[in-house]
Design a protein around this motif. Structure first.
Motif, mmCIF file in Angstrom:
data_model
loop_
_atom_site.group_PDB
_atom_site.id
_atom_site.type_symbol
_atom_site.label_atom_id
_atom_site.label_comp_id
_atom_site.label_asym_id
_atom_site.label_seq_id
_atom_site.Cartn_x
_atom_site.Cartn_y
_atom_site.Cartn_z
ATOM 1 N N ARG A 66 12.228 48.673 28.706
ATOM 2 C CA ARG A 66 11.303 47.529 28.768
ATOM 3 C C ARG A 66 11.781 46.416 27.843
ATOM 4 N N ALA A 67 12.282 46.787 26.668
ATOM 5 C CA ALA A 67 12.798 45.785 25.725
ATOM 6 C C ALA A 67 14.012 45.089 26.326
ATOM 7 N N ARG A 68 14.875 45.880 26.989
ATOM 8 C CA ARG A 68 16.067 45.304 27.596
ATOM 9 C C ARG A 68 15.689 44.288 28.680
ATOM 10 N N ARG A 69 14.699 44.651 29.514
ATOM 11 C CA ARG A 69 14.281 43.748 30.594
ATOM 12 C C ARG A 69 13.694 42.451 30.036
ATOM 13 N N ARG A 70 12.876 42.582 28.993
ATOM 14 C CA ARG A 70 12.287 41.377 28.390
ATOM 15 C C ARG A 70 13.380 40.470 27.817
ATOM 16 N N ALA A 71 14.393 41.094 27.207
ATOM 17 C CA ALA A 71 15.490 40.317 26.607
ATOM 18 C C ALA A 71 16.241 39.554 27.694
ATOM 19 N N VAL A 72 16.509 40.220 28.819
ATOM 20 C CA VAL A 72 17.218 39.572 29.933
ATOM 21 C C VAL A 72 16.409 38.363 30.417
ATOM 22 N N GLU A 73 15.103 38.587 30.542
ATOM 23 C CA GLU A 73 14.192 37.541 31.032
ATOM 24 C C GLU A 73 14.205 36.316 30.105
ATOM 25 N N LEU A 74 14.108 36.578 28.803
ATOM 26 C CA LEU A 74 14.051 35.463 27.840
ATOM 27 C C LEU A 74 15.396 34.741 27.753
ATOM 28 N N ARG A 75 16.491 35.517 27.815
ATOM 29 C CA ARG A 75 17.822 34.885 27.763
ATOM 30 C C ARG A 75 18.012 33.973 28.967
ATOM 31 N N ALA A 76 17.509 34.427 30.117
ATOM 32 C CA ALA A 76 17.647 33.611 31.336
ATOM 33 C C ALA A 76 16.925 32.283 31.160
ATOM 34 N N ARG A 77 15.929 32.278 30.266
ATOM 35 C CA ARG A 77 15.192 31.037 30.000
ATOM 36 C C ARG A 77 15.809 30.242 28.859
ATOM 37 N N GLY A 78 16.940 30.750 28.348
ATOM 38 C CA GLY A 78 17.641 30.013 27.301
ATOM 39 C C GLY A 78 17.164 30.311 25.895
ATOM 40 N N GLU A 79 16.320 31.353 25.725
ATOM 41 C CA GLU A 79 15.866 31.697 24.369
ATOM 42 C C GLU A 79 16.853 32.685 23.734
#
Ligand code: DC
Length: 224
Positions: free
Chosen positions: A149-162
């Protein structure tokens, strides 16, 4: 007749949003993300400099709010588009903190019930199957291993440029899980009649296939 509701609950990062959107499309139902509403309350509370433990101030804030779901998953609050602000990582934290306050939940739950469209709705959150629609004919509880779940959230936020620190993200997720599932009011837990789906090793397509199979069975919907 009970409304055509598919309740989807589970912890942060279990894949609820993406899977619920896809499921709603397949069924021809509307999709409602109740987490977005708690996020909006958190964002507005911060913007107004409110103390998140001050029930009176939070009560005044939520008492005057109106929510509207615009085109393409846009969330309008009092006519203002908060879609981008509520997706920042901090908004999730703020949401989890205001979500423990009964004054906030007792205002949002009736609004959520009012969003059950006649054509059917897939509604996702933490308490949809237990509190918002305890009589929903189809209930799903999506979960996944904390590291995934942490990995998925990280992917999601990185895709948004965070920028993302994955270890810090995992700690925050664990803290959010604890707060969401141990709060006194409407804690996160699977409803007794929910089907629990562990998505740790499943691809999105497989998750949605399984959700669709269960939803169609429970709602007695025929395949198109
Ligand atoms: O699903 P999400 O990450 O957008 O939700 C943000 C927070 O809102 C989550 O940590 C707990 C809270 N929440 C809730 O308490 N009840 C809901 N039905 C939906 C979200």
């Amino acid at each position: 007749m009970s409304p055509k509701v598919v309740a989807v609950d589970g912890p942060a990062g279990a894949g609820k949003s993406t899977a619920s959107q896809a499921l709603a499309r397949r069924l021809g139902f509307t999709h409602v993300d109740t987490g977005a509403m708690y996020r909006a309350v958190g964002v507005l509370a911060r913007e107004r400099g409110l103390d998140l433990d001050d029930d009176e101030a939070l009560g005044r804030l939520v008492g005057g709010l109106s929510f509207e779901l615009g085109e393409g998953e846009r969330l309008l609050v009092g006519g203002r588009d908060l879609s981008a602000a509520i997706r920042e990582a901090e908004a999730g934290e703020l949401a989890s903190r205001v979500a423990v306050r009964p004054v906030v939940r007792t205002r949002l739950v009736p609004l959520q019930r009012g969003l059950a469209a006649p054509g059917g709705v897939v509604m996702e959150g933490r308490d949809i199957g237990t509190v918002v629609f305890p009589d929903a004919p189809a209930k799903l509880y999506l979960t996944a291993a904390p590291a995934e779940r942490a990995r998925r959230r990280a992917v999601e936020l990185r895709a948004r440029g965070e920028a993302v620190d994955e270890a810090a993200m995992a700690r925050k997720l664990a803290e959010r899980d604890r707060r969401d599932s141990q709060r006194a009011h409407s804690p996160l837990r699977p409803a007794e009649d929910a089907v629990v789906l562990d998505t740790t090793t499943l691809a999105l397509e497989a998750v949605v296939d399984e959700m669709e199979r269960i939803a169609r069975g429970r709602l007695r919907l025929l395949r198109p």
